[in-house]
Design a protein around this motif. Sequence first.
Motif: not given
Length: 406
Positions: A161-166, A194-198
């Motif tokens: 899991r890549l934390d805070a990847a956004y 968390i949000h945005g264009d997945y």
Amino acid sequence: MGEPDWVRHAIWWHGYPLGMTGAYPADPAPGPHEHRLLRLLPWLDHAVRLGASGIALGPVFASTSHGYDTTDHFRVDPRLGDDQDFDTLVTEARQRGLRVLLDGVFNHVGPGFGHPGWLRPGHTFEGHEGLLTLDHANPEVRDHVTAVLAHWLDRGADAWRLDAAYATPPDFWADVLPRVRARHPGAWFVAEVIHGDYADFTTKSTVDSVTQYELWKAVWSSLNDGNPHELAWALTRHDGFLDTFVPATFVGNHDVTRIAAKLTDPHHLPHALVVLFTTAGTPAVYAGDELGLHAVKEDRHGGDDAIRPEFPATPEDPFPGSDPAVLRLHQDLIGLRRRHPWLHTARTRITETTHEHLTYESTSGDNALVVTLNYGPGTVRAAGTEAVAGEPADHLGPFGWRIARR
């Protein structure tokens, strides 16, 4: 969708080791001689009985406090133990057929990080003074993260899991991950977004999956508001993501209020779980949710502690607030999911939405399941033929649900 083949069978039991083992918060902090990480071993059989196929671990690397302020990516957090303890945990998981996912924090580090020249001067993560942002354009940072990911995969991990990847530039991952995959082609990488264009993020970063917060929000929000239309809209969005990637799905994790506390009416807990296990995705259960634990995340210092509690020594020991009926429900729905592995990439079609209920079909080729959720205190007619879970009758009682064959 180039994810490894094994992922289509993956169901994660997601735990936060620092909290589960009582290592944080703790004063004084435990030392490596206490081998706290080994306290997870008795819970591996619980994960198997639950029906999980892997354990997803929160941060286990050296850090200053909560684990997301890493100081040494190559060292097990001394509050949890040492490398041998990690190896033992992986070996014991392997013997039970459980894969292992690790939580990597590579957007930012803690103040004790040993390479101050790798930081972006004056940049902190979301205003937190103790979280210092790495310079992701620095080739040394890219080489470092590549080496860390490969190192722990070498030691037996299967996924990250890549934390805070956004918050990290997608081109950073697009450089790092192919280099790691060249050495570990079977590894799986899920990004916290968390949000945005997945779909756009997935394509540009080359990650296998992202956290499906849109669906998480719609599940509890639509149930609390008695609004099936919100969930119908989110499931249609969710279905569209499958054109690009398979989302990582959940109704609880270490960063949010537990689902049993988030729902204003306990009658809706089965509905949330039915959605999780009958729609496409790689599902995860946050440790303790399957026991029916209640806890609220608060926006204050220490506000995460309640949702990250210390666990008893063994699953057989009393756990205040646990509910055996919730565990049985999880086991039943996970069992259904494992009997229908095609659900991992199933397409979802909304067939009926009213103010009282929602009906959708999950299909893959000739395989199909029809789900009816009754949001209210009245009765509704269920779709489908033979029931495979939930109420067997064609008419659902108050707050009833049914999973049926088409």
